[in-house]
Design an enzyme around this catalytic site. Structure first.
Site, PDB file in Angstrom:
ATOM      1  N   ARG A  17       2.233  -1.687   6.367  1.00 29.13           N
ATOM      2  CA  ARG A  17       1.607  -0.950   5.258  1.00 29.13           C
ATOM      3  C   ARG A  17       2.066   0.508   5.292  1.00 29.13           C
ATOM      4  O   ARG A  17       2.983   0.884   4.597  1.00 29.13           O
ATOM      5  CB  ARG A  17       0.071  -1.076   5.342  1.00 29.13           C
ATOM      6  CG  ARG A  17      -0.630  -0.706   4.034  1.00 29.13           C
ATOM      7  CD  ARG A  17      -0.741   0.785   3.811  1.00 29.13           C
ATOM      8  NE  ARG A  17      -1.610   1.437   4.815  1.00 29.13           N
ATOM      9  CZ  ARG A  17      -1.749   2.756   4.919  1.00 29.13           C
ATOM     10  NH1 ARG A  17      -1.094   3.582   4.109  1.00 29.13           N
ATOM     11  NH2 ARG A  17      -2.524   3.288   5.860  1.00 29.13           N
ATOM     12  N   HIS A 212      -6.376   7.485  13.173  1.00 30.39           N
ATOM     13  CA  HIS A 212      -5.068   7.218  12.565  1.00 30.39           C
ATOM     14  C   HIS A 212      -4.264   8.521  12.646  1.00 30.39           C
ATOM     15  O   HIS A 212      -4.535   9.457  11.896  1.00 30.39           O
ATOM     16  CB  HIS A 212      -5.319   6.786  11.111  1.00 30.39           C
ATOM     17  CG  HIS A 212      -4.105   6.563  10.277  1.00 30.39           C
ATOM     18  ND1 HIS A 212      -3.662   5.299   9.930  1.00 30.39           N
ATOM     19  CD2 HIS A 212      -3.240   7.417   9.682  1.00 30.39           C
ATOM     20  CE1 HIS A 212      -2.594   5.400   9.165  1.00 30.39           C
ATOM     21  NE2 HIS A 212      -2.309   6.682   8.996  1.00 30.39           N
ATOM     22  N   HIS A 214      -0.571  10.719  12.811  1.00 33.11           N
ATOM     23  CA  HIS A 214       0.869  10.797  12.542  1.00 33.11           C
ATOM     24  C   HIS A 214       1.472  11.779  13.533  1.00 33.11           C
ATOM     25  O   HIS A 214       0.821  12.752  13.938  1.00 33.11           O
ATOM     26  CB  HIS A 214       1.122  11.236  11.100  1.00 33.11           C
ATOM     27  CG  HIS A 214       0.922  10.116  10.119  1.00 33.11           C
ATOM     28  ND1 HIS A 214       1.972   9.412   9.577  1.00 33.11           N
ATOM     29  CD2 HIS A 214      -0.203   9.560   9.616  1.00 33.11           C
ATOM     30  CE1 HIS A 214       1.505   8.466   8.775  1.00 33.11           C
ATOM     31  NE2 HIS A 214       0.178   8.536   8.772  1.00 33.11           N
ATOM     32  N   CYS A 245       2.788   9.174   4.063  1.00 32.11           N
ATOM     33  CA  CYS A 245       2.253   9.094   2.700  1.00 32.11           C
ATOM     34  C   CYS A 245       3.231   9.756   1.746  1.00 32.11           C
ATOM     35  O   CYS A 245       3.514  10.946   1.871  1.00 32.11           O
ATOM     36  CB  CYS A 245       0.891   9.797   2.636  1.00 32.11           C
ATOM     37  SG  CYS A 245       0.258   9.889   0.955  1.00 32.11           S
ATOM     38  N   ASN A 254       3.877   7.478  11.548  1.00 29.42           N
ATOM     39  CA  ASN A 254       2.689   7.238  12.373  1.00 29.42           C
ATOM     40  C   ASN A 254       3.072   7.401  13.836  1.00 29.42           C
ATOM     41  O   ASN A 254       4.249   7.370  14.190  1.00 29.42           O
ATOM     42  CB  ASN A 254       2.223   5.786  12.197  1.00 29.42           C
ATOM     43  CG  ASN A 254       1.638   5.515  10.832  1.00 29.42           C
ATOM     44  OD1 ASN A 254       2.349   5.222   9.888  1.00 29.42           O
ATOM     45  ND2 ASN A 254       0.333   5.628  10.723  1.00 29.42           N
TER      46      ASN A 254
HETATM   47  N1  COA Z   1      -2.459  -3.378  -8.554  1.00 26.64           N
HETATM   48  C1  COA Z   1      -1.608  -3.526  -9.589  1.00 26.64           C
HETATM   49  N2  COA Z   1      -1.515  -2.658 -10.582  1.00 26.64           N
HETATM   50  C2  COA Z   1      -2.309  -1.591 -10.534  1.00 26.64           C
HETATM   51  C3  COA Z   1      -3.218  -1.380  -9.492  1.00 26.64           C
HETATM   52  C4  COA Z   1      -3.259  -2.318  -8.457  1.00 26.64           C
HETATM   53  N3  COA Z   1      -4.052  -2.192  -7.395  1.00 26.64           N
HETATM   54  N4  COA Z   1      -3.880  -0.249  -9.724  1.00 26.64           N
HETATM   55  C5  COA Z   1      -3.403   0.232 -10.883  1.00 26.64           C
HETATM   56  N5  COA Z   1      -2.454  -0.566 -11.365  1.00 26.64           N
HETATM   57  C6  COA Z   1      -1.663  -0.388 -12.578  1.00 26.64           C
HETATM   58  C7  COA Z   1      -2.516  -0.356 -13.797  1.00 26.64           C
HETATM   59  O1  COA Z   1      -2.693  -1.646 -14.339  1.00 26.64           O
HETATM   60  C8  COA Z   1      -1.715   0.528 -14.745  1.00 26.64           C
HETATM   61  O2  COA Z   1      -0.638  -0.203 -15.271  1.00 26.64           O
HETATM   62  P1  COA Z   1      -0.072   0.077 -16.764  1.00 26.64           P
HETATM   63  O3  COA Z   1       0.409   1.497 -16.770  1.00 26.64           O
HETATM   64  O4  COA Z   1       1.028  -0.903 -16.907  1.00 26.64           O
HETATM   65  O5  COA Z   1      -1.246  -0.150 -17.640  1.00 26.64           O
HETATM   66  C9  COA Z   1      -1.118   1.567 -13.786  1.00 26.64           C
HETATM   67  O6  COA Z   1      -1.057   0.912 -12.510  1.00 26.64           O
HETATM   68  C10 COA Z   1      -1.962   2.813 -13.694  1.00 26.64           C
HETATM   69  O7  COA Z   1      -3.307   2.414 -13.442  1.00 26.64           O
HETATM   70  P2  COA Z   1      -4.566   3.390 -13.462  1.00 26.64           P
HETATM   71  O8  COA Z   1      -5.775   2.605 -13.106  1.00 26.64           O
HETATM   72  O9  COA Z   1      -4.574   4.203 -14.748  1.00 26.64           O
HETATM   73  O10 COA Z   1      -4.251   4.257 -12.256  1.00 26.64           O
HETATM   74  P3  COA Z   1      -3.765   5.737 -12.101  1.00 26.64           P
HETATM   75  O11 COA Z   1      -2.438   5.965 -12.745  1.00 26.64           O
HETATM   76  O12 COA Z   1      -4.880   6.655 -12.432  1.00 26.64           O
HETATM   77  O13 COA Z   1      -3.564   5.714 -10.515  1.00 26.64           O
HETATM   78  C11 COA Z   1      -4.202   4.564  -8.504  1.00 26.64           C
HETATM   79  C12 COA Z   1      -4.652   5.421  -9.660  1.00 26.64           C
HETATM   80  C13 COA Z   1      -5.260   4.731  -7.422  1.00 26.64           C
HETATM   81  C14 COA Z   1      -4.116   3.111  -8.944  1.00 26.64           C
HETATM   82  C15 COA Z   1      -2.815   5.015  -7.996  1.00 26.64           C
HETATM   83  O14 COA Z   1      -2.789   6.401  -7.873  1.00 26.64           O
HETATM   84  C16 COA Z   1      -2.486   4.382  -6.677  1.00 26.64           C
HETATM   85  O15 COA Z   1      -2.238   3.189  -6.608  1.00 26.64           O
HETATM   86  N6  COA Z   1      -2.478   5.186  -5.592  1.00 26.64           N
HETATM   87  C17 COA Z   1      -2.259   4.684  -4.260  1.00 26.64           C
HETATM   88  C18 COA Z   1      -1.254   5.532  -3.559  1.00 26.64           C
HETATM   89  C19 COA Z   1      -1.047   5.040  -2.140  1.00 26.64           C
HETATM   90  O16 COA Z   1      -1.044   3.858  -1.856  1.00 26.64           O
HETATM   91  N7  COA Z   1      -0.843   6.007  -1.236  1.00 26.64           N
HETATM   92  C20 COA Z   1      -0.557   5.730   0.129  1.00 26.64           C
HETATM   93  C21 COA Z   1      -1.666   5.114   0.882  1.00 26.64           C
HETATM   94  S1  COA Z   1      -2.933   6.229   1.363  1.00 26.64           S
HETATM   95 ZN    ZN Z   2      -0.986   7.268   7.488  1.00 25.72          ZN
END
Ligand code: COA
Ligand code: ZN
Length: 316
Positions: A17, A212, A214, A245, A254
């Site tokens: 991950r 956790h 890094h 990240c 990490n």
């Molecule tokens: N699985 C699949 N698709 C997802 C999803 C998920 N878990 N979460 C959001 N999406 C898709 C939505 O369907 C949307 O798709 P579209 O543009 O085709 O309609 C798009 O992603 C944006 O979704 P939205 O809910 O508006 O999210 P956002 O743009 O406000 O972003 C998060 C919010 C949280 C979903 C996004 O910032 C994210 O995934 N962040 C995680 C980052 C990460 O993993 N960092 C490292 C680990 S700490």
């Molecule tokens: Zn981390």
């Protein structure tokens, strides 16, 4: 001074991950599955196998569903999925994740950069996830929540310790059992770690608390020892020292699992992890990700991997 290190240290493997999320070279689904299966065979009881986040945010892990469905589940191993919102939780539950790890940063700025929302909105989303899991009859899934940037933020700098403690307490009050304190960009130091771990352990048992770290500034294993001495027993680490990240400037790997396990082996701290197998697996990483990795022990070998005595020494 405590010179007896007998209490087991639990290592949660996060290479599949945190490790892979920042990699630019695409790692095939089958190769991710083989990596996780290889880790399952090394003796870990907890593996963070992937995340269910927006595929636009983290393209490297967009195949989480196929990965979770493809791995060989080993009995006694908990396969964890990181999720930020309900949509990800639904996907993770459909893929039979054993535990959901919800993530929010203590820093508003990093939460906005990483999760595109305020901390308040993240917390409200966690409430939805708790209700979703509670609503599933006979659900065996457990919950953990991470306080990211708990020891410092690359945008805001110092993070108020009271805030970190109150977020951990808020998670618990929501019904989330496991708590992780994450040093997202390696800003923690051992004194700070000892202090914050002691404070959080007043509210969370050691069995429920994960650290956790890094190794961004070279303090990763020093921080582990400080946390262990303060009573912490669970630590995230990534094979080869992969990780970081993508939404935290300057992020890097990490703490390295085989370096951590080697330290524990040398100090007599039980981990239950097979270091030799781990090193062999780590040596496959450069081919998988397309670059050298930062871990030390896979390059140097274990202390007991001795070298032949040079011929000239034998004549002296
Ligand atoms: N699985 C699949 N698709 C997802 C999803 C998920 N878990 N979460 C959001 N999406 C898709 C939505 O369907 C949307 O798709 P579209 O543009 O085709 O309609 C798009 O992603 C944006 O979704 P939205 O809910 O508006 O999210 P956002 O743009 O406000 O972003 C998060 C919010 C949280 C979903 C996004 O910032 C994210 O995934 N962040 C995680 C980052 C990460 O993993 N960092 C490292 C680990 S700490
Ligand atoms: Zn981390």
């Amino acid at each position: 001074m405590n010179f007896e290190y007998k209490e087991p240290l639990l290592v949660q493997e996060v290479a599949s991950r945190d490790g892979l999320q920042i990699e630019t070279q695409w790692v095939e689904t089958a190769d991710k599955i083989a990596l996780i299966d290889g880790l399952s065979a090394c003796g870990f009881t907890r593996i963070e196998a992937g995340s269910f986040v927006s595929p636009k945010a983290i393209p490297a892990l967009r195949d989480g569903d196929a990965v979770f469905n493809g791995i060989a589940r080993r009995e006694g191993v908990i396969y964890v999925a990181l999720v930020p919102k309900v949509k990800g939780a639904e996907r993770a539950l459909a893929a039979n994740a054993d535990e959901l790890n919800l993530v929010m940063s203590a820093s508003q700025t990093h939460n906005r950069a990483n999760m595109r929302m305020s901390c308040e909105l993240s917390l409200a989303g966690f409430g939805d996830i708790v209700r979703l899991v509670d609503g599933i009859q006979h659900a065996k899934v457990s919950l953990n929540a991470t306080v990211a940037t708990a020891f410092g933020c690359p945008f805001e700098g110092r993070i108020d310790e009271d805030r970190v403690v109150s977020i951990a307490r808020a998670y618990r009050e929501m019904g989330i059992a496991g708590i992780t304190l994450a040093d997202t960009t390696g800003m923690a130091n051992p004194r700070q770690v000892a202090r914050l771990v002691s404070r959080v352990l007043e509210h969370v048992s050691a069995a429920d608390l994960t650290l956790h770290f890094h190794n961004t500034r070279g303090l990763g294993l020093a921080n582990v020892l400080a946390a262990y001495d303060a009573g912490a027993r669970r630590f995230d680490a990534a094979l080869g020292g992969l990780g970081g990240c993508p939404f935290a400037p300057g992020a890097s790997g990490n703490i390295c699992t085989e370096d951590l396990v080697n330290m524990c082996d040398e100090m007599g701290i039980p981990t239950g992890v097979d270091l030799q197998k781990l090193i062999a697996l780590s040596r496959t990483l450069p081919a998988l990700v397309g670059h050298e990795v930062s871990g030390q022990v896979a390059k140097a070998g274990r202390n007991c991997d001795l070298h032949p005595v040079p011929e000239y020494v034998l004549t002296i």
